[in-house]
Design an enzyme around this catalytic site. Structure first.
Site, PDB file in Angstrom:
ATOM      1  N   MET A  74      60.551  52.144   6.637  1.00 32.51           N
ATOM      2  CA  MET A  74      62.039  53.436   6.197  1.00 32.51           C
ATOM      3  C   MET A  74      62.014  53.735   7.231  1.00 32.51           C
ATOM      4  SD  MET A  74      63.853  51.179   3.964  1.00 32.51           S
ATOM      5  CE  MET A  74      63.240  50.154   3.285  1.00 32.51           C
ATOM      6  N   CYS A  75      61.005  54.063   8.249  1.00 34.96           N
ATOM      7  CA  CYS A  75      61.037  55.414   8.884  1.00 34.96           C
ATOM      8  C   CYS A  75      62.330  55.489  10.071  1.00 34.96           C
ATOM      9  CB  CYS A  75      59.452  55.474   9.441  1.00 34.96           C
ATOM     10  SG  CYS A  75      58.521  55.881   8.762  1.00 34.96           S
ATOM     11  N   HIS A  76      62.942  56.496   9.908  1.00 32.30           N
ATOM     12  CA  HIS A  76      63.956  56.226  11.021  1.00 32.30           C
ATOM     13  C   HIS A  76      63.706  56.596  12.401  1.00 32.30           C
ATOM     14  CE1 HIS A  76      66.073  57.660   7.487  1.00 32.30           C
ATOM     15  NE2 HIS A  76      67.346  57.206   8.014  1.00 32.30           N
ATOM     16  N   MET A 110      55.180  61.641   9.259  1.00 31.54           N
ATOM     17  CA  MET A 110      54.762  60.030   8.999  1.00 31.54           C
ATOM     18  C   MET A 110      54.701  59.517  10.583  1.00 31.54           C
ATOM     19  SD  MET A 110      54.918  59.402   6.748  1.00 31.54           S
ATOM     20  CE  MET A 110      54.705  57.590   6.297  1.00 31.54           C
ATOM     21  N   GLU A 111      54.712  60.483  11.721  1.00 34.71           N
ATOM     22  CA  GLU A 111      54.347  59.978  13.341  1.00 34.71           C
ATOM     23  C   GLU A 111      52.986  60.798  13.259  1.00 34.71           C
ATOM     24  OE1 GLU A 111      58.773  58.881  12.909  1.00 34.71           O
ATOM     25  OE2 GLU A 111      57.419  60.582  11.866  1.00 34.71           O
ATOM     26  N   ASP A 125      36.775  50.911  16.697  1.00 38.12           N
ATOM     27  CA  ASP A 125      36.943  49.288  17.093  1.00 38.12           C
ATOM     28  C   ASP A 125      35.759  49.806  18.166  1.00 38.12           C
ATOM     29  OD1 ASP A 125      38.093  47.047  18.458  1.00 38.12           O
ATOM     30  OD2 ASP A 125      39.164  48.185  20.368  1.00 38.12           O
TER      31      ASP A 125
END
Length: 159
Positions: A74-76, A110-111, A125
């Site tokens: 749902m992120c633009h 969100m980014e 990792d």
């Protein structure tokens, strides 16, 4: 009852932002990685066999920031104008801080959160072989406290 912006009539959808103003926005996120002192020293001294841990994690964070709409449904897609990734290395922990800037119609938290997450996962990792115990587990290794530190939006001034 709280109303969620991405759910309507029990269906998930992308919010319409077409009527929102274009503004300058930035968000900073942070997260911590708990490691053994020996692993921290290997990161500091540049002796990790897979290479320069912090440079690789910084690059991974920037790549991740640019790919958020491909991972989170749902992120633009937004115009990213800058990404800054900084690390604070302690004795048994490492903190990643990611600031993302944009000029657009929706926020960048969100980014920033994704950038921090991928930076820390990249570090995991790269050092996991040193962090494993005799059973192949990670008893003292932990990623924690990923959060938004600050989110700002500022109206643009006409020049």
């Amino acid at each position: 009852m709280q109303e969620f912006s991405h759910i309507k009539d029990d269906r998930a959808y992308m919010v319409d932002i077409s009527n929102k103003d274009i503004v300058s926005r930035y968000a900073t996120a942070s997260g911590m990685f708990v490691l053994t002192g020996a692993t921290i020293e290997s990161i500091r001294s540049g002796t990790v066999k897979k290479g320069n841990v912090l440079a690789t994690a910084r690059t991974a964070a920037i790549f991740a920031v640019k790919r958020v709409p491909e991972m989170i449904p749902m992120c633009h897609q937004i115009p990213i104008t800058s990404v800054d990734v900084e690390f604070e290395v302690g004795d048994t922990d490492l903190t990643a801080n990611v600031e993302v800037r944009s000029v657009g119609k929706t926020g960048v938290e969100m980014e920033a959160l994704t950038g921090v997450s991928v930076a820390l996962l990249t570090i995991w990792d790269m050092v996991k072989s040193a962090e494993k115990d005799d059973t192949g587990n990670y008893p003292s290794t932990a990623i924690k406290d990923i959060h938004v530190v600050k989110k700002v939006k500022e109206q643009l001034t006409n020049q």
